[in-house]
Design a protein around this motif. Sequence first.
Motif: not given
Length: 183
Positions: A48-50, A56-59, A87-88, A94-98
């Motif tokens: 899924s997109i989310g 990729v955030t966790s990677a 939520t998306l 979280a992605y921005d934070s990473a």
Amino acid sequence: MAGNVRPVADERDGLLTFLAQQRYVLRLAARGLSDAQARLTPTRSALSIGGLVKHVTSAERRWMAAVRGSPADGEDVADFVVGQGETLSEVLTAYDSAASETEEIVAGIPDLGQPVRVPWLPDEVDAWTVRWVLLHLIQETARHAGHADILREHIDGATAVPLMAATEGWPVRPWLNPRSPSG
């Protein structure tokens, strides 16, 4: 950020800028989606997109833990799933934070040739370098941005360039109609 990366000042700037551009393209696939749409798996895969953004955030966080010399957990299947309680918007935050953490960590490393050792190294590799890790993150993010483009097109017909055009306010052209979140 436009479809092309700006001129870069040096290697570090280039690696971080190309990584940022691939993150941006991946985020475009999520533009305007509802939480339910971000969880959809519209192809034969379980992607899924989310879930791709979450993965990729966790990677990226695992690799940056390795760069810092901290223990880095292995991949978890849950990395690819946006739970019903998530939520998306939270996933994207979280992605921005990473991304910010990566830029801060890399800014503090004097030599991109610094070795990075991880428990999942192949036997024939003693260590990778920070440079290699950044190139790998660019590769991984680009691969999943492509997956997300396909998923998005299956969800509502939207494709990357019209989404980018709408995001960046490009004018309508004979060959391009910017895609608003509603279609």
